[in-house]
Design a protein around this motif. Structure first.
Motif, PDB file in Angstrom:
ATOM      1  N   GLU A   1       0.823  -1.202   0.000  1.00  0.00           N
ATOM      2  CA  GLU A   1       0.000   0.000   0.000  1.00  0.00           C
ATOM      3  C   GLU A   1       0.864   1.262   0.000  1.00  0.00           C
ATOM      4  O   GLU A   1       0.541   2.251  -0.676  1.00  0.00           O
ATOM      5  CB  GLU A   1      -0.919  -0.013   1.230  1.00  0.00           C
ATOM      6  CG  GLU A   1      -1.987   1.055   1.240  1.00  0.00           C
ATOM      7  CD  GLU A   1      -3.019   0.840   0.148  1.00  0.00           C
ATOM      8  OE1 GLU A   1      -3.705   1.819  -0.217  1.00  0.00           O
ATOM      9  OE2 GLU A   1      -3.144  -0.315  -0.341  1.00  0.00           O
ATOM     10  N   TYR A   2       1.939   1.219   0.735  1.00  0.00           N
ATOM     11  CA  TYR A   2       2.866   2.360   0.766  1.00  0.00           C
ATOM     12  C   TYR A   2       3.452   2.615  -0.629  1.00  0.00           C
ATOM     13  O   TYR A   2       3.521   3.752  -1.094  1.00  0.00           O
ATOM     14  CB  TYR A   2       3.979   2.063   1.772  1.00  0.00           C
ATOM     15  CG  TYR A   2       5.102   3.060   1.779  1.00  0.00           C
ATOM     16  CD1 TYR A   2       5.042   4.209   2.557  1.00  0.00           C
ATOM     17  CD2 TYR A   2       6.241   2.846   1.005  1.00  0.00           C
ATOM     18  CE1 TYR A   2       6.078   5.130   2.562  1.00  0.00           C
ATOM     19  CE2 TYR A   2       7.286   3.753   1.005  1.00  0.00           C
ATOM     20  CZ  TYR A   2       7.203   4.897   1.784  1.00  0.00           C
ATOM     21  OH  TYR A   2       8.244   5.790   1.781  1.00  0.00           O
ATOM     22  N   ASN A   3       3.864   1.537  -1.280  1.00  0.00           N
ATOM     23  CA  ASN A   3       4.445   1.690  -2.618  1.00  0.00           C
ATOM     24  C   ASN A   3       3.412   2.158  -3.640  1.00  0.00           C
ATOM     25  O   ASN A   3       3.787   2.717  -4.675  1.00  0.00           O
ATOM     26  CB  ASN A   3       5.051   0.355  -3.070  1.00  0.00           C
ATOM     27  CG  ASN A   3       6.251  -0.043  -2.232  1.00  0.00           C
ATOM     28  OD1 ASN A   3       6.968   0.814  -1.717  1.00  0.00           O
ATOM     29  ND2 ASN A   3       6.460  -1.336  -2.075  1.00  0.00           N
ATOM     30  N   LYS A   4       2.137   1.935  -3.369  1.00  0.00           N
ATOM     31  CA  LYS A   4       1.103   2.383  -4.301  1.00  0.00           C
ATOM     32  C   LYS A   4       0.734   3.848  -4.079  1.00  0.00           C
ATOM     33  O   LYS A   4       0.468   4.577  -5.035  1.00  0.00           O
ATOM     34  CB  LYS A   4      -0.133   1.483  -4.144  1.00  0.00           C
ATOM     35  CG  LYS A   4      -1.258   1.844  -5.103  1.00  0.00           C
ATOM     36  CD  LYS A   4      -2.393   0.844  -4.992  1.00  0.00           C
ATOM     37  CE  LYS A   4      -3.083   0.935  -3.651  1.00  0.00           C
ATOM     38  NZ  LYS A   4      -4.270   0.048  -3.569  1.00  0.00           N
ATOM     39  N   VAL A   5       0.693   4.327  -2.824  1.00  0.00           N
ATOM     40  CA  VAL A   5       0.238   5.688  -2.517  1.00  0.00           C
ATOM     41  C   VAL A   5       1.369   6.695  -2.594  1.00  0.00           C
ATOM     42  O   VAL A   5       1.221   7.781  -3.172  1.00  0.00           O
ATOM     43  CB  VAL A   5      -0.422   5.704  -1.119  1.00  0.00           C
ATOM     44  CG1 VAL A   5      -0.753   7.129  -0.694  1.00  0.00           C
ATOM     45  CG2 VAL A   5      -1.660   4.826  -1.111  1.00  0.00           C
ATOM     46  N   ILE A   6       2.502   6.369  -2.026  1.00  0.00           N
ATOM     47  CA  ILE A   6       3.606   7.338  -1.949  1.00  0.00           C
ATOM     48  C   ILE A   6       4.099   7.761  -3.332  1.00  0.00           C
ATOM     49  O   ILE A   6       4.269   8.967  -3.590  1.00  0.00           O
ATOM     50  CB  ILE A   6       4.739   6.779  -1.092  1.00  0.00           C
ATOM     51  CG1 ILE A   6       4.259   6.594   0.357  1.00  0.00           C
ATOM     52  CG2 ILE A   6       5.953   7.687  -1.127  1.00  0.00           C
ATOM     53  CD1 ILE A   6       3.780   7.866   1.007  1.00  0.00           C
ATOM     54  N   PRO A   7       4.334   6.877  -4.277  1.00  0.00           N
ATOM     55  CA  PRO A   7       4.766   7.353  -5.604  1.00  0.00           C
ATOM     56  C   PRO A   7       3.738   8.259  -6.269  1.00  0.00           C
ATOM     57  O   PRO A   7       4.114   9.205  -6.976  1.00  0.00           O
ATOM     58  CB  PRO A   7       4.967   6.043  -6.392  1.00  0.00           C
ATOM     59  CG  PRO A   7       5.247   5.022  -5.362  1.00  0.00           C
ATOM     60  CD  PRO A   7       4.425   5.403  -4.192  1.00  0.00           C
ATOM     61  N   LEU A   8       2.423   7.978  -6.066  1.00  0.00           N
ATOM     62  CA  LEU A   8       1.395   8.846  -6.631  1.00  0.00           C
ATOM     63  C   LEU A   8       1.479  10.248  -6.035  1.00  0.00           C
ATOM     64  O   LEU A   8       1.401  11.264  -6.754  1.00  0.00           O
ATOM     65  CB  LEU A   8       0.016   8.232  -6.380  1.00  0.00           C
ATOM     66  CG  LEU A   8      -1.182   9.017  -6.930  1.00  0.00           C
ATOM     67  CD1 LEU A   8      -1.075   9.155  -8.444  1.00  0.00           C
ATOM     68  CD2 LEU A   8      -2.486   8.346  -6.522  1.00  0.00           C
ATOM     69  N   ALA A   9       1.641  10.311  -4.719  1.00  0.00           N
ATOM     70  CA  ALA A   9       1.782  11.622  -4.076  1.00  0.00           C
ATOM     71  C   ALA A   9       3.052  12.334  -4.527  1.00  0.00           C
ATOM     72  O   ALA A   9       3.056  13.560  -4.745  1.00  0.00           O
ATOM     73  CB  ALA A   9       1.780  11.448  -2.556  1.00  0.00           C
TER      74      ALA A   9
END
Length: 355
Positions: free
Chosen positions: A261-269
């Motif tokens: 989940e971190y790898n999915k949200v953080i790059p988007l942000a």
């Protein structure tokens, strides 16, 4: 006097067997001598025949013991009257017969192994499997817990001379060294590390220490790999350890999901942040360029105004009216003598349509 329980022929089971006694040794030897004398006319073989037969037998024994074959994965260490003479490569070779030269085969290219705590069926090396596997596997960890550790040591014979002559029983010595090192390494760690997360570190450290001791003892052995097999707690606490392992696996699963989940949200942000920074930089450059353009235009206009003030003033006035007049809906043109424009305004219409 006859027995009261039976007649004189009733002598019991032990006495009844004595009626059929085996033939005496002298009778057997006499029969064999008679048969042998029948083969020769004079009753005994001639001396020449005996010598010829003995020579043939001796020649066969000498020929049989004069050559030997070394397999492709081995070398032969040759001893003459017990003293080392040479190390022979694979192939067919010859030696002095009748035990003068003795060739010992050493499998230097074959990977050997020793098993601790379990046994592989069909083994050929007597030192490969344990004599008491239960005793070898019982160990105490650093936090004073018990564990049943099974492992395998894979090794090669690197120096045949040291393997044969430096240590009396190198394979048995390697078993003792392996067990001692594994107990030391396991005793430096907790039971959780031994069973779960510390297996690779235990294998690496055990391999290093076993090789160091093998070199120190001049065993002629090169250890290739130390591999842990089954590591289990004792039977009475097996269920509790299984629950701990399941909790550990659940923990790892939740950590992996959080990382996903971190790898999915953080790059988007991060991407949105970079986009807004670039938009702000573009807006900044746009405003700077517009300001610099307006300043350059005013400077050029000032220079022209200094050269011809009236012409420049009139041109500026006309250009301003060209920009303003198209946006005006109603226009009133008056003469200079008109005192007021109020009579000309249609106030009712302006109130109804203020635009």
């Amino acid at each position: 006097m006859p027995d009261q329980n039976g007649g004189p022929e009733d002598r019991g089971p032990w006495q009844s067997k004595q009626k059929s006694n085996p033939p005496e040794i002298d009778d057997i030897l006499r029969q064999g001598r008679d048969r042998l004398s029948g083969l020769f006319p004079n009753g005994r073989p001639p001396l020449r025949g005996v010598l010829v037969a003995g020579a043939i037998v001796l020649a066969a024994v000498v020929a049989w013991s004069s050559y030997y074959t070394v397999p492709s994965d081995s070398v032969a260490v040759v001893q003459r009257f017990g003293k080392y003479t040479a190390e022979v490569p694979p192939g067919l070779h010859f030696k002095f017969p009748l035990g003068i030269d003795v060739a010992t085969l050493v499998p230097v290219k074959r990977q050997l192994k020793q098993e601790f705590g379990f046994t592989t069926p069909g083994r050929s090396d007597p030192f490969q499997s344990p004599s008491d596997g239960r005793r070898e596997t019982e160990m105490v960890t650093g936090d004073l817990n018990a564990a049943l550790v099974e492992w395998v040591v894979q090794y090669r014979i690197s120096d045949p001379l040291k393997f044969l002559f430096e240590v009396r029983e190198p394979s048995a010595t390697l078993r003792y060294v392996s067990e001692s090192v594994m107990r030391e390494v396991v005793g430096d760690r907790t039971v959780d590390e031994v069973i779960t997360i510390g297996r690779q570190e235990i294998e690496s450290e055990a391999l290093f220490k076993m090789q160091a001791l093998s070199t120190k003892y001049a065993m002629g052995i090169s250890i290739d790999q130390v591999q842990l097999k089954n590591i289990n707690p004792p039977g009475p606490v097996q269920a509790s350890f299984n629950e701990v392992n399941q909790a550990q696996q659940e923990k790892e699963r939740l950590i992996n999901e959080a990382r996903r989940e971190y790898n999915k949200v953080i790059p988007l942000a991060e991407g949105e942040k970079d986009q807004r920074i670039r938009e702000a930089d573009g807006y900044r450059l746009k405003r700077i360029n517009e300001a610099e353009g307006d300043a350059a235009r005013f400077t050029a206009l000032l220079a022209e105004y200094v050269k011809a003030p009236e012409v420049t003033r009139r041109r500026i006035y006309i250009e301003t009216l060209q920009d303003v007049l198209p946006t005006i809906l109603s226009k009133i043109i008056v003469e200079g003598s008109t005192a007021s424009i109020l009579p000309l305004l249609n106030l009712d219409r302006l109130q109804e349509d203020p635009s």
